[in-house]
Design a protein around this motif. Structure first.
Motif, PDB file in Angstrom:
ATOM      1  N   ALA A 114       0.807  -1.185   0.086  1.00  0.00           N
ATOM      2  CA  ALA A 114      -0.182   0.065   0.026  1.00  0.00           C
ATOM      3  C   ALA A 114       0.871   1.401  -0.159  1.00  0.00           C
ATOM      4  O   ALA A 114       0.471   2.219  -0.541  1.00  0.00           O
ATOM      5  CB  ALA A 114      -0.806  -0.163   1.299  1.00  0.00           C
ATOM      6  N   LEU A 115       2.163   1.320   0.483  1.00  0.00           N
ATOM      7  CA  LEU A 115       2.693   2.255   1.005  1.00  0.00           C
ATOM      8  C   LEU A 115       3.973   2.599  -0.039  1.00  0.00           C
ATOM      9  O   LEU A 115       4.620   3.831  -0.189  1.00  0.00           O
ATOM     10  CB  LEU A 115       3.216   2.518   2.281  1.00  0.00           C
ATOM     11  N   LEU A 116       4.466   1.525  -1.097  1.00  0.00           N
ATOM     12  CA  LEU A 116       5.496   1.669  -1.705  1.00  0.00           C
ATOM     13  C   LEU A 116       5.197   1.628  -3.135  1.00  0.00           C
ATOM     14  O   LEU A 116       4.424   0.942  -3.442  1.00  0.00           O
ATOM     15  CB  LEU A 116       6.482   0.584  -1.275  1.00  0.00           C
ATOM     16  N   LYS A 117       6.171   2.334  -4.127  1.00  0.00           N
ATOM     17  CA  LYS A 117       5.881   2.138  -5.510  1.00  0.00           C
ATOM     18  C   LYS A 117       7.415   1.858  -5.929  1.00  0.00           C
ATOM     19  O   LYS A 117       8.370   2.046  -5.479  1.00  0.00           O
ATOM     20  CB  LYS A 117       5.537   3.215  -6.045  1.00  0.00           C
ATOM     21  N   PRO A 118       7.627   1.596  -7.250  1.00  0.00           N
ATOM     22  CA  PRO A 118       8.924   1.211  -7.699  1.00  0.00           C
ATOM     23  C   PRO A 118       9.723   2.414  -7.850  1.00  0.00           C
ATOM     24  O   PRO A 118       9.392   3.645  -8.063  1.00  0.00           O
ATOM     25  CB  PRO A 118       8.501   0.923  -9.233  1.00  0.00           C
ATOM     26  N   GLY A 119      11.019   2.377  -7.374  1.00  0.00           N
ATOM     27  CA  GLY A 119      11.935   3.725  -7.287  1.00  0.00           C
ATOM     28  C   GLY A 119      11.867   4.094  -5.877  1.00  0.00           C
ATOM     29  O   GLY A 119      12.756   4.954  -5.708  1.00  0.00           O
ATOM     30  N   ASP A 120      10.920   3.756  -4.856  1.00  0.00           N
ATOM     31  CA  ASP A 120      11.054   4.239  -3.761  1.00  0.00           C
ATOM     32  C   ASP A 120      12.293   3.607  -2.656  1.00  0.00           C
ATOM     33  O   ASP A 120      12.613   2.673  -3.250  1.00  0.00           O
ATOM     34  CB  ASP A 120       9.774   3.872  -2.734  1.00  0.00           C
ATOM     35  N   ALA A 131      22.081   6.008   6.113  1.00  0.00           N
ATOM     36  CA  ALA A 131      21.428   5.171   5.114  1.00  0.00           C
ATOM     37  C   ALA A 131      20.216   5.994   4.507  1.00  0.00           C
ATOM     38  O   ALA A 131      19.834   5.458   3.258  1.00  0.00           O
ATOM     39  CB  ALA A 131      21.084   3.820   5.556  1.00  0.00           C
ATOM     40  N   ILE A 132      19.499   7.074   4.942  1.00  0.00           N
ATOM     41  CA  ILE A 132      18.384   7.537   4.737  1.00  0.00           C
ATOM     42  C   ILE A 132      18.727   8.357   3.371  1.00  0.00           C
ATOM     43  O   ILE A 132      19.762   9.151   3.527  1.00  0.00           O
ATOM     44  CB  ILE A 132      17.573   8.570   5.959  1.00  0.00           C
ATOM     45  N   GLN A 133      17.964   8.317   2.439  1.00  0.00           N
ATOM     46  CA  GLN A 133      18.165   9.196   1.200  1.00  0.00           C
ATOM     47  C   GLN A 133      16.981  10.119   1.126  1.00  0.00           C
ATOM     48  O   GLN A 133      15.884  10.137   1.832  1.00  0.00           O
ATOM     49  CB  GLN A 133      18.404   8.324   0.041  1.00  0.00           C
ATOM     50  N   LYS A 134      17.060  10.952   0.112  1.00  0.00           N
ATOM     51  CA  LYS A 134      15.917  11.872  -0.295  1.00  0.00           C
ATOM     52  C   LYS A 134      14.752  11.188  -0.649  1.00  0.00           C
ATOM     53  O   LYS A 134      13.498  11.816  -0.376  1.00  0.00           O
ATOM     54  CB  LYS A 134      16.323  12.784  -1.558  1.00  0.00           C
ATOM     55  N   ASN A 135      14.829   9.953  -1.321  1.00  0.00           N
ATOM     56  CA  ASN A 135      13.519   9.359  -1.658  1.00  0.00           C
ATOM     57  C   ASN A 135      13.214   8.031  -0.562  1.00  0.00           C
ATOM     58  O   ASN A 135      12.582   7.144  -1.005  1.00  0.00           O
ATOM     59  CB  ASN A 135      13.784   8.614  -3.036  1.00  0.00           C
ATOM     60  N   ALA A 164      10.423  10.482   5.947  1.00  0.00           N
ATOM     61  CA  ALA A 164       9.844   8.983   5.811  1.00  0.00           C
ATOM     62  C   ALA A 164       9.177   8.680   6.967  1.00  0.00           C
ATOM     63  O   ALA A 164       8.930   9.314   8.039  1.00  0.00           O
ATOM     64  CB  ALA A 164      11.355   8.104   5.774  1.00  0.00           C
ATOM     65  N   ILE A 165       8.571   7.292   6.857  1.00  0.00           N
ATOM     66  CA  ILE A 165       7.494   6.580   7.606  1.00  0.00           C
ATOM     67  C   ILE A 165       8.451   5.478   8.548  1.00  0.00           C
ATOM     68  O   ILE A 165       9.203   4.978   8.037  1.00  0.00           O
ATOM     69  CB  ILE A 165       6.728   6.046   6.779  1.00  0.00           C
ATOM     70  N   LEU A 166       8.460   5.744   9.836  1.00  0.00           N
ATOM     71  CA  LEU A 166       8.894   4.745  10.597  1.00  0.00           C
ATOM     72  C   LEU A 166       8.153   3.559  10.707  1.00  0.00           C
ATOM     73  O   LEU A 166       7.081   3.640  11.263  1.00  0.00           O
ATOM     74  CB  LEU A 166       9.368   5.347  12.004  1.00  0.00           C
TER      75      LEU A 166
END
Length: 390
Positions: free
Chosen positions: A107-113, A157-161, A195-197
């Protein structure tokens, strides 16, 4: 296409054929009669007169309230800000935690995330995201660092996307937990990134000794997701009830909508059993904690008797640990010998290779501390170890 779930395939092979399980991840299963004795008169009546039709898609109202009450009753202001309240409207019930993981990722992810996830960990926490086309960065927990979660490594590790940051605490398979300061830093870091934890908290309330449970992610950040279940701390894996708690209405709606394509609603009998368990959570969890504590002592005595063959970082929560095999051969050979020659199933670290057989793993294996049968299985393993390894 999704990778085979290596851990579940291993359990499918041995869980119901090996006479002795030393790597079960849950706690002692409750008998139906034992659970029903805890029911209030109202819930006894609800059980006896239960209609076996469809249930509410979001979950039985009393179950959602019992879950919300659990968060309130186990909240702490340990050295920081008081947690926010979770209401029943923030709780979405699923037919097990695995469904909740799958639905959340879909539900929360799409390609490229981009997704950040701890490793080693339960495979679906990162492989469902990969199957969607998300890029996954695995933040490795290291034995030499006490399996400790590093807030700075997560931040790096966190990126802009980055869409999701996935934490598991208490952690499976190591039994590690961040301290309260580290946990607050992680929550604030993820919140600040946008981001969502997503926190897998299925072992929450099984903290060892005097450790205070971490506040649930959903009570700590407005966009965080807490994953819960009655399988681990409650010993009710056969009930197949899990849930998601989040204060973010948009996230909730996304999960609720996607769930219409999976189970639609939970089992009516399972929901009543879960309500009984959650309204009696303290006595049930205390009993499971006592079993874990006793087995922890037995395991450490066993290792002391075989210190040339085993070592570990002592877990701080949950019902599992991740010892290292120091003896002859690989941990896969040790596990195969144990089950074939002694009927004792142990789970080797190779099942946590995140779908890549070339990934090098340490010689660790998971030990499950939550079952009453643990002493018998451990005796059997001891006899095998003495006979084969001296």
């Amino acid at each position: 296409m999704m990778n085979p779930f290596e851990l579940e395939r291993y359990f499918a092979r041995w869980e119901f054929t090996a006479p002795f399980l030393l790597s079960a991840s849950d706690t002692e299963p409750l008998a139906m009669s034992e659970l029903l004795r805890l029911a209030s008169p109202e819930m006894s009546d609800a059980w006896a007169n239960l209609s076996l039709g469809y249930t509410e898609s979001t979950g039985h109202p009393l179950l959602r309230q019992a879950i919300a009450d659990l968060y309130t009753q186990t909240a702490s202001d340990e050295g920081g800000e008081p947690p926010h309240a979770i209401s029943s409207d923030d709780v979405l019930v699923f037919s097990c935690a695995e469904e909740a993981i799958y639905v959340s990722m879909r539900a929360l992810l799409k390609p490229g995330d981009h997704v950040v996830c701890l490793w080693p960990s339960y495979q679906s926490l990162y492989d469902v995201a990969r199957s969607i086309g998300a890029d996954v960065t695995l933040v490795e927990l290291r034995e030499e660092a006490g399996w400790a979660v590093s807030a700075s490594e997560i931040e790096y590790a966190i990126q802009k996307n980055t869409r999701l940051v996935i934490i598991n605490a208490p952690h499976n398979p190591t039994g590690s937990m961040p301290d309260h300061d580290t946990w607050r830093t992680i929550v604030k870091t993820v919140e600040g990134s946008g981001a969502i934890l997503f926190t897998d908290e299925v072992y929450r309330l099984l903290e060892h000794g005097d450790a205070v449970p971490l506040n649930a992610a959903a009570t700590s950040s407005p966009r965080a997701i807490s994953l819960g279940s009655v399988s681990k701390a409650f010993g009710l894996a056969g009930v197949r009830i899990g849930w998601i708690a989040t204060r973010d209405a948009a996230i909730f709606r996304s999960l609720e909508t996607y769930k219409d394509y999976t189970t639609i609603c939970a089992s009516a009998p399972a929901e009543i059993l879960a309500i009984i368990a959650l309204t009696n959570w303290s006595s049930i969890v205390s009993g499971q904690e006592a079993i874990v504590t006793a087995n922890l002592k037995l395991w450490e005595a066993f290792m002391s008797d075989h210190e040339s063959l085993f070592r570990w970082v002592r877990p701080t929560g949950g019902s599992v640990g991740f010892p290292q095999w120091l003896g002859e051969g690989s941990v896969d050979e040790f596990a195969e010998n144990a089950v074939q020659e002694a009927g004792v199933m142990v789970l080797p670290s190779s099942v946590f290779r995140h779908g890549n057989p070339r990934v090098a793993m340490t010689n660790n294996f998971r030990v499950g501390l939550g079952r009453k049968s643990f002493p018998t299985a451990l005796d059997r393993l001891g006899s095998h170890v003495r006979a084969r390894y001296g």
